[in-house]
Design an enzyme around this catalytic site. Sequence first.
Site, PDB file in Angstrom:
ATOM      1  N   GLU A 334      -8.033 -19.172  10.189  1.00  0.00           N
ATOM      2  CA  GLU A 334      -8.366 -20.421   9.503  1.00  0.00           C
ATOM      3  C   GLU A 334      -7.270 -20.859   8.544  1.00  0.00           C
ATOM      4  OE1 GLU A 334     -10.331 -17.914  10.132  1.00  0.00           O
ATOM      5  OE2 GLU A 334     -12.423 -18.508  10.405  1.00  0.00           O
ATOM      6  N   LYS A 443     -23.156  -1.368  -0.542  1.00  0.00           N
ATOM      7  CA  LYS A 443     -23.880  -1.682  -1.772  1.00  0.00           C
ATOM      8  C   LYS A 443     -24.721  -0.475  -2.154  1.00  0.00           C
ATOM      9  CE  LYS A 443     -23.719  -6.598  -1.092  1.00  0.00           C
ATOM     10  NZ  LYS A 443     -23.879  -7.219   0.231  1.00  0.00           N
ATOM     11  N   TRP A 448     -20.758  -2.069  -5.890  1.00  0.00           N
ATOM     12  CA  TRP A 448     -20.038  -2.193  -4.632  1.00  0.00           C
ATOM     13  C   TRP A 448     -19.016  -1.082  -4.461  1.00  0.00           C
ATOM     14  CZ3 TRP A 448     -18.534  -8.097  -4.035  1.00  0.00           C
ATOM     15  CH2 TRP A 448     -19.714  -8.845  -3.896  1.00  0.00           C
TER      16      TRP A 448
HETATM   17  P1  AMP Z   1      -8.135 -13.172  11.847  1.00  0.00           P
HETATM   18  O1  AMP Z   1      -8.661 -14.528  11.652  1.00  0.00           O
HETATM   19  O2  AMP Z   1      -8.561 -12.551  13.122  1.00  0.00           O
HETATM   20  O3  AMP Z   1      -6.662 -13.155  11.663  1.00  0.00           O
HETATM   21  O4  AMP Z   1      -8.768 -12.238  10.737  1.00  0.00           O
HETATM   22  C1  AMP Z   1      -8.660 -12.548   9.381  1.00  0.00           C
HETATM   23  C2  AMP Z   1      -9.240 -11.437   8.554  1.00  0.00           C
HETATM   24  O5  AMP Z   1      -8.494 -10.245   8.724  1.00  0.00           O
HETATM   25  C3  AMP Z   1      -9.184 -11.691   7.074  1.00  0.00           C
HETATM   26  O6  AMP Z   1     -10.225 -12.532   6.632  1.00  0.00           O
HETATM   27  C4  AMP Z   1      -9.287 -10.276   6.529  1.00  0.00           C
HETATM   28  O7  AMP Z   1     -10.618  -9.813   6.518  1.00  0.00           O
HETATM   29  C5  AMP Z   1      -8.524  -9.477   7.539  1.00  0.00           C
HETATM   30  N1  AMP Z   1      -7.152  -9.257   7.072  1.00  0.00           N
HETATM   31  C6  AMP Z   1      -6.045  -9.946   7.379  1.00  0.00           C
HETATM   32  N2  AMP Z   1      -4.964  -9.418   6.775  1.00  0.00           N
HETATM   33  C7  AMP Z   1      -5.401  -8.364   6.051  1.00  0.00           C
HETATM   34  C8  AMP Z   1      -4.777  -7.405   5.189  1.00  0.00           C
HETATM   35  N3  AMP Z   1      -3.469  -7.397   4.965  1.00  0.00           N
HETATM   36  N4  AMP Z   1      -5.572  -6.478   4.610  1.00  0.00           N
HETATM   37  C9  AMP Z   1      -6.904  -6.456   4.826  1.00  0.00           C
HETATM   38  N5  AMP Z   1      -7.537  -7.320   5.626  1.00  0.00           N
HETATM   39  C10 AMP Z   1      -6.804  -8.266   6.231  1.00  0.00           C
END
Ligand code: AMP
Length: 546
Positions: A334, A443, A448
């Site tokens: 997004e 939780k 948390w």
């Molecule tokens: P996507 O839309 O498939 O790229 O997924 C996005 C989601 O991946 C984000 O909202 C995070 O939850 C997770 N995400 C992306 N980069 C990281 C990061 N460096 N560390 C932890 N979670 C991440």
Amino acid sequence: MLQGLMQDRPLLISSLIEHAARFHSQAEIVSRTCEGPMHRCTYADIGRRAKRVANALSGLGVATGDRIATLAWNGYRHMELYYGVSGMGAVLHTINPRLFPEQVEYIVRHAEDRFVFFDLSFVPLIEKLAQAATGVRAFVLMTDRAHLPECDIPGLLCYEDLLAAASDEYEWPQFDEHTASSLCYTSGTTGNPKGVLYSHRSSVLHSWAACAADGLGIGAAETLLLVVPMFHVNAWGMPYAGAMSGARLVMPGPALDGRSVYELLRAEKVTLALGVPTVWLMLLQHVEASGLRPKEELCLRRVVIGGSSAPRAMSECFETQFGAFVVHAWGMTEMSPVGTVCNLLPKHQGYTLEQRLTVQEKQGRAIYGVEMKVVDDDGRRLPHDGRTAGHLLVRGPWITSGYYREAGQDLLDADGFFDTGDVATIDADGYMQITDRAKDVIKSGGEWISSITLENAAIAHPAVAEAAVIAAAHDKWQERPLLIIVRKPGQTLTRDEMLQFLQGKVANWWIPDDVAFVHELPHTATGKLHKLRLREMFRDYRLPGG
Ligand code: AMP
């Protein structure tokens, strides 16, 4: 209001390849192909062939705004489609081939794709899809005539034949920069995938931010290895940023195993590689198992890790064994996707490696163009103290305002911020750290516990290959952490040894109540831990004393 007197030129994707073809004409795009051999071409070649793509599509009756799908690995033909399709005013719809076939079918219908371009690897998938996706006018196999297989796809077209018959004389049309350029569906773990529709303007602006020194620092002197797939958020915008900066690009095609990736890093003298932790895990395992000496053999200076949290142990390994700095980054489909990048500040200069790794565990600071806030359940802003975790919301010109063709959605808050679904802290220097997906937080008695922190602590154990933490039901505390471990081959780690290892590394009351050992962990189509499936797998699991 007094108007400025500057020229009003639309920010169009075609301008990127025009620039690269003219000013970085000899910079190379190196691809490992599905057919087998390595392929080398230049930005000038991509520019010329993208024009053939545009002419060929016009000849097939493709109009402005039509959706043209790809099911393809990273490679030069995919890159030609990036520029040819968007450049002519149509919409490039990149589909993740790792999704379930039913999801692919749903996406093709939902997007109303007119043509589907695909790589040789996906012939069986397309044979099935061709029966169901009746709205598709034709399927185009991205190969030459010599490699066309026997297959059951009615009216199949051959990519190289189409291009050979088309002229490379083409004037890129000029239109409103807000026009849609590409479409990517998020692989949500629940419900149907949702489409994020990028514009020319958002893609070009994002590209500038990605190239900036405190973005991903991309310039003509770099050789980039795009391990991150072009079907997942436009390979983090790198095909655009590459053309904008003239960086040399290396595309791994379908071969993402440790040996193949290492070979590309070495042979192509890659300086900057980008990918998710799961592929780096395969690379590190290969290096360990084969006794390689990456520091002496490679030119790798930086590794961008995003998509999931980059464990400290991984950053340390790249630093000590490869001599490469891990640039931890965070974003989402997004957000085009880059939101934060973990570059260092002058104050970190005298830090020891240990201290610096603690900074690098964070996902980094917002790049210009991305505004961030953390809020409580009622939407009130929380302090930037590096401790208080809350919902992470974002706003900016390359962040979505809504999903494609989803009725009745109200995605943004009153100030226009989008809820990322992530839970995070922000410290006084502006470094953001993801502690969880909101739905994965544990939780425990009203407090948390961060599953990501526990996973990263567990993976630091030398016998652990991969770790996941999920919430397990508990009579007294509602939920308590259950740690699930994949051991490295030949290792005999026990539950008690693991829990002992965590002592002192996380708060006492965060220590998981139990440890389960499995042979492998489930992953999503984009390489993240599939927590939903894990929770299903452990639904009947009873914690000791729970
Ligand atoms: P996507 O839309 O498939 O790229 O997924 C996005 C989601 O991946 C984000 O909202 C995070 O939850 C997770 N995400 C992306 N980069 C990281 C990061 N460096 N560390 C932890 N979670 C991440």
